[in-house]
Scaffold this motif. Sequence first.
Motif, mmCIF file in Angstrom:
data_model
loop_
_atom_site.group_PDB
_atom_site.id
_atom_site.type_symbol
_atom_site.label_atom_id
_atom_site.label_comp_id
_atom_site.label_asym_id
_atom_site.label_seq_id
_atom_site.Cartn_x
_atom_site.Cartn_y
_atom_site.Cartn_z
ATOM 1 N N GLY A 81 0.780 -1.236 0.000
ATOM 2 C CA GLY A 81 0.000 0.000 0.000
ATOM 3 C C GLY A 81 0.809 1.282 0.000
ATOM 4 N N TYR A 82 2.105 1.198 -0.300
ATOM 5 C CA TYR A 82 2.950 2.391 -0.261
ATOM 6 C C TYR A 82 3.056 3.116 -1.600
ATOM 7 N N VAL A 83 2.829 2.400 -2.682
ATOM 8 C CA VAL A 83 2.884 3.009 -4.016
ATOM 9 C C VAL A 83 1.691 2.526 -4.825
ATOM 10 N N GLU A 84 1.397 3.263 -5.889
ATOM 11 C CA GLU A 84 0.358 2.856 -6.828
ATOM 12 C C GLU A 84 0.840 3.139 -8.233
ATOM 13 N N VAL A 97 4.666 5.280 -11.435
ATOM 14 C CA VAL A 97 4.454 4.821 -10.061
ATOM 15 C C VAL A 97 4.537 6.056 -9.167
ATOM 16 N N ARG A 98 3.607 6.132 -8.226
ATOM 17 C CA ARG A 98 3.545 7.273 -7.309
ATOM 18 C C ARG A 98 3.395 6.756 -5.882
ATOM 19 N N GLY A 103 2.499 5.934 1.716
ATOM 20 C CA GLY A 103 3.909 6.150 1.417
ATOM 21 C C GLY A 103 4.379 7.521 1.866
ATOM 22 N N THR A 104 3.561 8.536 1.600
ATOM 23 C CA THR A 104 3.904 9.900 2.015
ATOM 24 C C THR A 104 3.925 10.011 3.533
ATOM 25 N N ASP A 105 2.969 9.348 4.194
ATOM 26 C CA ASP A 105 2.942 9.337 5.661
ATOM 27 C C ASP A 105 4.229 8.736 6.215
#
Length: 157
Positions: A81-84, A97-98, A103-105
């Motif tokens: 669940g850190y990137v999509e 990929v973002r 991931g930002t957290d």
Amino acid sequence: MSSDPSPGFELPLRLFLAFRTLIEGLHDELARQGHPDVRPMHGFVFQAIGPTGTTAADLGRRLGVSKQAAGKTIDALERLGYVERGTDPRDARRKTVRLTERGTDCLDRSARIFDRLRADWAGVLGEDRLRALEGDLRSMTSAEPFLLDVPGWFGGA
């Protein structure tokens, strides 16, 4: 204290041990704060993806690994669940990929934890000695401290 010089091999080992101590402290705290699956290499990946995202090929180049290795890492981080993955809004043929909100957290928490770890070191060494150490390391290393190719340099992601 002995006036005998330390053997040359001790310096890189001590520097690496200091790095490892900080990174293990970071990951222990990240686990307590809801990110138990993040590994040290993932921080380099998150930084290489950046705030606007990237492609698997560009990620591989930034990390110094193959596109395939970058793709496997993306797969693993996507499952966590850190990137999509998505399509570049400027070019539908380009897959990007973002970082997700998770991931930002993780990155935001990492920054705060590193500040706390630095403060802990200042509490033990003293702020003046820690600043001197940081200054000495700056004078002995590249002006660019954010080399993201460490996974590739160490032998792969």
